[in-house]
Design a protein around this motif. Structure first.
Motif, PDB file in Angstrom:
ATOM      1  N   VAL A   1      11.617  18.949  30.342  1.00  0.00           N
ATOM      2  CA  VAL A   1      11.114  17.911  29.438  1.00  0.00           C
ATOM      3  C   VAL A   1       9.894  18.457  28.699  1.00  0.00           C
ATOM      4  CG1 VAL A   1      11.956  15.985  30.819  1.00  0.00           C
ATOM      5  CG2 VAL A   1       9.710  16.944  31.278  1.00  0.00           C
ATOM      6  N   TRP A   2       9.535  17.790  27.615  1.00  0.00           N
ATOM      7  CA  TRP A   2       8.402  18.252  26.825  1.00  0.00           C
ATOM      8  C   TRP A   2       7.088  17.731  27.402  1.00  0.00           C
ATOM      9  CZ3 TRP A   2       8.815  21.915  23.272  1.00  0.00           C
ATOM     10  CH2 TRP A   2      10.074  22.156  22.726  1.00  0.00           C
ATOM     11  N   GLN A   3       6.083  18.565  27.410  1.00  0.00           N
ATOM     12  CA  GLN A   3       4.762  18.091  27.793  1.00  0.00           C
ATOM     13  C   GLN A   3       3.712  18.907  27.041  1.00  0.00           C
ATOM     14  OE1 GLN A   3       2.696  15.846  28.212  1.00  0.00           O
ATOM     15  NE2 GLN A   3       3.631  15.142  30.113  1.00  0.00           N
TER      16      GLN A   3
ATOM     17  N   ASN B   1       3.340  12.479  14.332  1.00  0.00           N
ATOM     18  CA  ASN B   1       4.528  13.305  14.175  1.00  0.00           C
ATOM     19  C   ASN B   1       5.646  13.052  15.170  1.00  0.00           C
ATOM     20  OD1 ASN B   1       2.768  14.372  12.338  1.00  0.00           O
ATOM     21  ND2 ASN B   1       3.461  16.476  12.627  1.00  0.00           N
ATOM     22  N   CYS B   2       5.403  12.206  16.148  1.00  0.00           N
ATOM     23  CA  CYS B   2       6.469  11.886  17.100  1.00  0.00           C
ATOM     24  C   CYS B   2       7.578  11.134  16.371  1.00  0.00           C
ATOM     25  CB  CYS B   2       5.919  11.027  18.224  1.00  0.00           C
ATOM     26  SG  CYS B   2       7.139  10.526  19.452  1.00  0.00           S
ATOM     27  N   VAL B   3       8.825  11.348  16.807  1.00  0.00           N
ATOM     28  CA  VAL B   3       9.926  10.632  16.164  1.00  0.00           C
ATOM     29  C   VAL B   3       9.881   9.141  16.494  1.00  0.00           C
ATOM     30  CG1 VAL B   3      11.425  12.644  16.141  1.00  0.00           C
ATOM     31  CG2 VAL B   3      11.516  11.065  18.056  1.00  0.00           C
ATOM     32  N   LYS B   4       9.100   8.786  17.502  1.00  0.00           N
ATOM     33  CA  LYS B   4       8.986   7.371  17.837  1.00  0.00           C
ATOM     34  C   LYS B   4       7.718   6.806  17.202  1.00  0.00           C
ATOM     35  CE  LYS B   4      10.837   6.336  21.789  1.00  0.00           C
ATOM     36  NZ  LYS B   4      12.041   5.782  22.357  1.00  0.00           N
ATOM     37  N   THR B   5       7.779   5.559  16.770  1.00  0.00           N
ATOM     38  CA  THR B   5       6.566   4.878  16.354  1.00  0.00           C
ATOM     39  C   THR B   5       6.427   3.621  17.191  1.00  0.00           C
ATOM     40  OG1 THR B   5       7.907   4.722  14.372  1.00  0.00           O
ATOM     41  CG2 THR B   5       5.525   4.966  14.054  1.00  0.00           C
TER      42      THR B   5
ATOM     43  N   SER C   1       3.834   6.539  18.879  1.00  0.00           N
ATOM     44  CA  SER C   1       4.169   7.791  19.529  1.00  0.00           C
ATOM     45  C   SER C   1       4.401   7.661  21.033  1.00  0.00           C
ATOM     46  CB  SER C   1       3.028   8.758  19.277  1.00  0.00           C
ATOM     47  OG  SER C   1       3.192   9.929  20.014  1.00  0.00           O
ATOM     48  N   ALA C   2       5.231   8.571  21.568  1.00  0.00           N
ATOM     49  CA  ALA C   2       5.436   8.626  23.020  1.00  0.00           C
ATOM     50  C   ALA C   2       4.268   9.313  23.714  1.00  0.00           C
ATOM     51  CB  ALA C   2       6.738   9.355  23.339  1.00  0.00           C
ATOM     52  N   VAL C   3       3.379   9.910  22.919  1.00  0.00           N
ATOM     53  CA  VAL C   3       2.174  10.495  23.494  1.00  0.00           C
ATOM     54  C   VAL C   3       1.122   9.396  23.584  1.00  0.00           C
ATOM     55  CG1 VAL C   3       0.338  12.175  23.168  1.00  0.00           C
ATOM     56  CG2 VAL C   3       2.681  12.757  22.543  1.00  0.00           C
ATOM     57  N   LYS C   4       0.531   9.270  24.769  1.00  0.00           N
ATOM     58  CA  LYS C   4      -0.479   8.234  24.963  1.00  0.00           C
ATOM     59  C   LYS C   4      -1.689   8.850  25.639  1.00  0.00           C
ATOM     60  CE  LYS C   4       2.309   4.806  23.864  1.00  0.00           C
ATOM     61  NZ  LYS C   4       2.197   4.364  22.496  1.00  0.00           N
TER      62      LYS C   4
ATOM     63  N   GLN D   1      -1.102  12.736  27.041  1.00  0.00           N
ATOM     64  CA  GLN D   1       0.097  13.239  27.701  1.00  0.00           C
ATOM     65  C   GLN D   1       1.323  12.566  27.094  1.00  0.00           C
ATOM     66  OE1 GLN D   1       0.373  15.524  31.018  1.00  0.00           O
ATOM     67  NE2 GLN D   1      -0.930  16.132  29.339  1.00  0.00           N
ATOM     68  N   VAL D   2       2.448  13.284  27.097  1.00  0.00           N
ATOM     69  CA  VAL D   2       3.715  12.681  26.726  1.00  0.00           C
ATOM     70  C   VAL D   2       4.122  11.773  27.870  1.00  0.00           C
ATOM     71  CG1 VAL D   2       6.136  13.110  26.244  1.00  0.00           C
ATOM     72  CG2 VAL D   2       4.414  14.712  25.408  1.00  0.00           C
ATOM     73  N   CYS D   3       4.306  10.489  27.613  1.00  0.00           N
ATOM     74  CA  CYS D   3       4.713   9.568  28.665  1.00  0.00           C
ATOM     75  C   CYS D   3       6.230   9.561  28.744  1.00  0.00           C
ATOM     76  CB  CYS D   3       4.194   8.160  28.385  1.00  0.00           C
ATOM     77  SG  CYS D   3       2.426   8.069  28.648  1.00  0.00           S
TER      78      CYS D   3
ATOM     79  N   CYS E   1       9.278   8.792  26.017  1.00  0.00           N
ATOM     80  CA  CYS E   1       9.743   9.955  25.258  1.00  0.00           C
ATOM     81  C   CYS E   1      11.266  10.036  25.286  1.00  0.00           C
ATOM     82  CB  CYS E   1       9.146  11.213  25.882  1.00  0.00           C
ATOM     83  SG  CYS E   1       9.791  12.738  25.215  1.00  0.00           S
ATOM     84  N   ASP E   2      11.855  10.407  24.167  1.00  0.00           N
ATOM     85  CA  ASP E   2      13.306  10.573  24.073  1.00  0.00           C
ATOM     86  C   ASP E   2      13.744  11.952  24.535  1.00  0.00           C
ATOM     87  OD1 ASP E   2      13.954   8.153  23.231  1.00  0.00           O
ATOM     88  OD2 ASP E   2      14.221   8.631  21.118  1.00  0.00           O
ATOM     89  N   ASN E   3      12.797  12.804  24.847  1.00  0.00           N
ATOM     90  CA  ASN E   3      13.079  14.194  25.179  1.00  0.00           C
ATOM     91  C   ASN E   3      13.990  14.836  24.132  1.00  0.00           C
ATOM     92  OD1 ASN E   3      12.811  16.524  26.618  1.00  0.00           O
ATOM     93  ND2 ASN E   3      14.480  16.055  28.024  1.00  0.00           N
ATOM     94  N   CYS E   4      13.529  14.846  22.913  1.00  0.00           N
ATOM     95  CA  CYS E   4      14.288  15.418  21.804  1.00  0.00           C
ATOM     96  C   CYS E   4      14.670  16.865  22.105  1.00  0.00           C
ATOM     97  CB  CYS E   4      13.459  15.430  20.526  1.00  0.00           C
ATOM     98  SG  CYS E   4      12.763  13.841  20.106  1.00  0.00           S
TER      99      CYS E   4
ATOM    100  N   GLU F   1      14.424  19.337  20.161  1.00  0.00           N
ATOM    101  CA  GLU F   1      13.176  20.014  19.863  1.00  0.00           C
ATOM    102  C   GLU F   1      12.145  18.960  19.526  1.00  0.00           C
ATOM    103  OE1 GLU F   1      11.472  23.622  17.173  1.00  0.00           O
ATOM    104  OE2 GLU F   1      12.260  21.817  16.249  1.00  0.00           O
ATOM    105  N   CYS F   2      11.063  18.935  20.275  1.00  0.00           N
ATOM    106  CA  CYS F   2      10.043  17.918  20.076  1.00  0.00           C
ATOM    107  C   CYS F   2       9.442  18.068  18.680  1.00  0.00           C
ATOM    108  CB  CYS F   2       8.956  18.056  21.131  1.00  0.00           C
ATOM    109  SG  CYS F   2       7.548  16.973  20.847  1.00  0.00           S
ATOM    110  N   ALA F   3       9.400  16.948  17.953  1.00  0.00           N
ATOM    111  CA  ALA F   3       8.906  16.997  16.575  1.00  0.00           C
ATOM    112  C   ALA F   3       7.409  17.273  16.514  1.00  0.00           C
ATOM    113  CB  ALA F   3       9.235  15.681  15.874  1.00  0.00           C
TER     114      ALA F   3
HETATM  115  S1  SF4 Z   1      10.084  14.874  22.481  1.00  0.00           S
HETATM  116 FE1  SF4 Z   1      10.457  13.455  20.796  1.00  0.00          FE
HETATM  117  S2  SF4 Z   1       9.905  11.453  21.588  1.00  0.00           S
HETATM  118 FE2  SF4 Z   1       9.004  12.952  22.989  1.00  0.00          FE
HETATM  119  S3  SF4 Z   1       6.933  13.274  22.228  1.00  0.00           S
HETATM  120 FE3  SF4 Z   1       8.203  14.823  21.247  1.00  0.00          FE
HETATM  121  S4  SF4 Z   1       8.843  13.917  19.310  1.00  0.00           S
HETATM  122 FE4  SF4 Z   1       8.046  12.255  20.595  1.00  0.00          FE
END
Ligand code: SF4
Ligand code: SF4
Ligand code: SF4
Ligand code: SF4
Ligand code: SF4
Lengths: 420, 195
Positions: free
Chosen positions: B47-49, B64-68, B70-73, B152-154, B158-161, B163-165
């Protein structure tokens, strides 16, 4: 006395080990008297691993059912309902990630970067559709690919495009594939993911530009059926090639084609090959001359393409994060405030010389990559030229094994009933 | 169609043979690549961290996270906190009065809650629904406090893209794939241990 001093130094060293520069314990943790209980730090776990395996199972099942619908049941309705399921599951539920189209990059990245441990699901998402296509044609594209499926439900008023237009636009996916592989191999970017036009719909969340691009492609798709599949998709290139040698393939007619022409215009993707009359036998000297021409032209195109590609390697490389940073360090722009990249690089305390050496080797990779990419594009141009000048004799109306997406629309147009 | 193919021997069966050979070699090729990669894949999911010690709080995690949002908190590591009255992550640097009025707060979304514990200590909590991961408080806490506020990425968000955007745009190269059984990279704190 000495012993005590040694202990103090040791304790000091340990406490430095515990907190790095960022986390400085400026204020000691208080000792509470009121019986205060410190809450625990929130650290939720990721999605369970078993669910990644579930995705693969769902892929295998839908792909098998779709193949059965197409080859055995010959049912367009079945294919349609599988598309809807795909959009719901791989699209909206799994939010379009991971998909087979993007997995090309994971495979490339893993091959070139030994440190990356690729998830098994990514390997399977890459391999399973190709293997199915090798045996049954592009049944994956018919209904199991979420990107294809969402476009397929927008095919309302397809117009026929000229065949040379199809050929020319059909070159784009090859270029796209080449670029995606180059950027994945050099650990620069996953361009397919970055420019995935439909994932924004699946997530109901995207930048305005990407949302517009997706909307434009879908609306365009009302008239020009499945534009992403036919003129962009890099994974479609691999499936196209695999499908050409497939063992079985969807047939328009269940028995023998009676040349009634009813299916002639039924394919929204222009993927039906019409009968070609036997031409008068070509003079053999003419054929020989053409073969000589091609044996000269194709290598020439490869060379020219490679040369042009290598000329542009610096432009290609400037997308790379490290290369851009190195350029910025080399030629700082005094009028602009220092970028975050430069600040972060300076605070990381890495040696500049070493960094330049690293980026130089990345640029070298791009030089080689430029030759290969250019040569590859040249080769594809050459082969497309060849295919334009060759007429393949055929009797019946058949789907073109490469470009047919096995959507099963044409089946309903054939009046022939299956032989019992 | 198949039956009509069969009639024309010679040419077509030769093509069948070529097709089968190509098919066979492609499968071999995929098998070889798959086998080679399989030796390297891990059963563990990645997973991304983001590595807190590299992060410079540039603010891109928020945008820049694909979620609004962000998944980073911002995550509060309580065990590192000094429970300061004058919290560098809570108050603006130029603040005059230590009240909870919004204009005194550093956080643009008022996501940090300040509660009195005992004199002179305060507990600070992050309301994750409000936090957008901008990192302003993290910067303040790192500069004036103990650095107990960390981005931290929560992983529940997080969608675990693939490739993290944020990873590709992070100026500090702080993002990496980490094994999912130890998915947090705090500095000075191990989320696996109790505390
Ligand atoms: S992996 Fe995707 S959802 Fe998770 S922090 Fe990165 S861009 Fe956001
Ligand atoms: S061509 Fe590409 S996008 Fe279209 S269905 Fe096939 S794999 Fe999916
Ligand atoms: S199944 Fe028929 S209609 Fe569909 S893409 Fe193939 S040839 Fe065209
Ligand atoms: S993008 Fe990188 S540097 Fe910026 S806040 Fe996020 S982790 Fe920190
Ligand atoms: S300042 Fe930014 S990172 Fe900190 S709590 Fe507020 S929104 Fe979150």
């Amino acid at each position: 006395m000495k012993k005590a001093a040694a202990y103090i130094i040791l304790i000091l060293l340990i406490s430095f080990q515990l907190y790095n520069v960022f986390a400085v314990q400026r204020f000691p943790k208080p000792e509470f008297e009121s019986g205060y209980v410190q809450p625990s730090t929130l650290a939720p776990n990721p999605r369970a691993e078993a669910l990644a395996i579930l995705d693969v199972v769902v892929l295998l099942v839908t792909l098998s059912v779709a193949t059965w619908m197409i080859i055995k049941k010959r049912s367009r309705d079945g294919v349609f309902w599988i598309s809807i399921f795909t959009i719901a599951y791989f699209g909206f539920f799994r939010e379009g990630c991971i998909c087979s189209v993007g997995s090309v990059q994971n495979i490339t990245y893993a091959l070139f970067n030994p440190n990356y441990s690729i998830p098994i699901s990514a390997i399977l998402f890459f391999a399973v559709p190709i293997i199915f296509t090798l045996f049954f044609g592009r049944t994956f594209c018919a209904a199991v690919c979420p990107l294809g499926a969402i476009q397929d439900v927008f095919v309302f008023r397809p117009v026929a495009l000229k065949s040379w237009v199809l050929k020319v636009l059909g070159l784009i996916p090859f270029i796209y594939l080449g670029l995606a592989i180059l950027y994945a191999a050099t650990a620069t970017d996953f361009v397919i993911c970055r420019y995935d036009p439909f994932v924004g719909f699946f997530r109901l969340n995207a930048s305005f530009m990407m949302f517009m691009l997706g909307a434009v492609l879908l609306l365009l798709g009302v008239f020009i059926a499945r534009p992403y599949c036919r003129f962009l998709c890099p994974y479609g290139v691999l499936l196209n090639l695999a499908s050409r040698v497939s063992r079985k393939h969807l047939t328009i007619t269940p028995a023998k084609c009676i040349q009634c022409k009813l299916c002639e215009d039924s394919c929204p993707f222009g993927a039906i090959d019409k009968p070609v009359q036997i031409k008068e036998k070509e003079e053999s000297s003419k054929a020989v001359r053409r073969i000589i021409l091609l044996t000269v032209i194709i290598p020439l195109l490869v060379l020219v393409g490679g040369y042009v590609g290598s000329r542009f390697h610096e432009n290609l490389a400037s997308v790379n994060h490290d290369v851009r940073l190195a350029q910025e360090l080399l030629h700082p722009d005094k009028t602009q405030p220092e970028s975050f990249e430069v600040t972060a690089f300076k605070s990381a305390g890495k040696s500049v010389e070493e960094f330049y050496k690293e980026t130089a080797s990345i640029v070298d990779m791009f030089y080689i990559g430029g030759w290969i990419l250019g040569g590859f594009i040249g080769l594809i141009f050459g082969l497309t030229l060849t295919s334009l000048s060759i007429f393949k004799y055929q009797e019946d109306y058949t789907p073109n094994k490469g470009t047919c997406l096995s959507c099963a629309r044409c089946i309903d147009f054939c009046p022939v009933k299956p032989e019992l | 169609m198949e039956s009509s193919d069969k009639k024309k021997k010679g040419g077509l069966s030769r093509r069948d043979f070529i097709n089968s050979s190509i098919r066979f070699s492609v499968i071999l090729g995929i098998g070889a690549i798959g086998g080679k990669l399989l030796t390297r894949t891990q059963v563990r999911q990645m997973v991304w961290q983001l590595d807190t010690s590299k992060c410079i709080q540039c603010g891109r995690c928020a945008t820049n996270c694909v979620k609004t949002p962000s998944a980073v908190k911002c995550v509060h590591v309580y065990s590192m906190c000094g429970y300061c009255d004058l919290c560098g992550g809570y108050f603006r640097p130029e603040v005059k009065e230590l009240t909870t009025a919004a204009e005194n707060q550093l956080c643009p979304t008022s996501a940090i809650r300040r509660t009195f514990v005992e004199d002179p200590y305060f507990q600070f909590d992050i309301d994750r629904d409000l936090c957008n991961g901008c990192g302003k408080c993290v910067k303040g806490c790192g500069a004036f406090g103990n650095g107990s506020l960390q981005l931290q990425v929560c992983h529940d968000l997080c969608d675990n893209c693939n490739e993290c955007a944020i990873a590709r745009d992070c100026p500090a190269d702080a993002f990496s794939r980490v094994p999912s059984d130890n998915p947090y990279l705090f500095s000075g704190y191990d989320s696996k241990k109790k505390g």
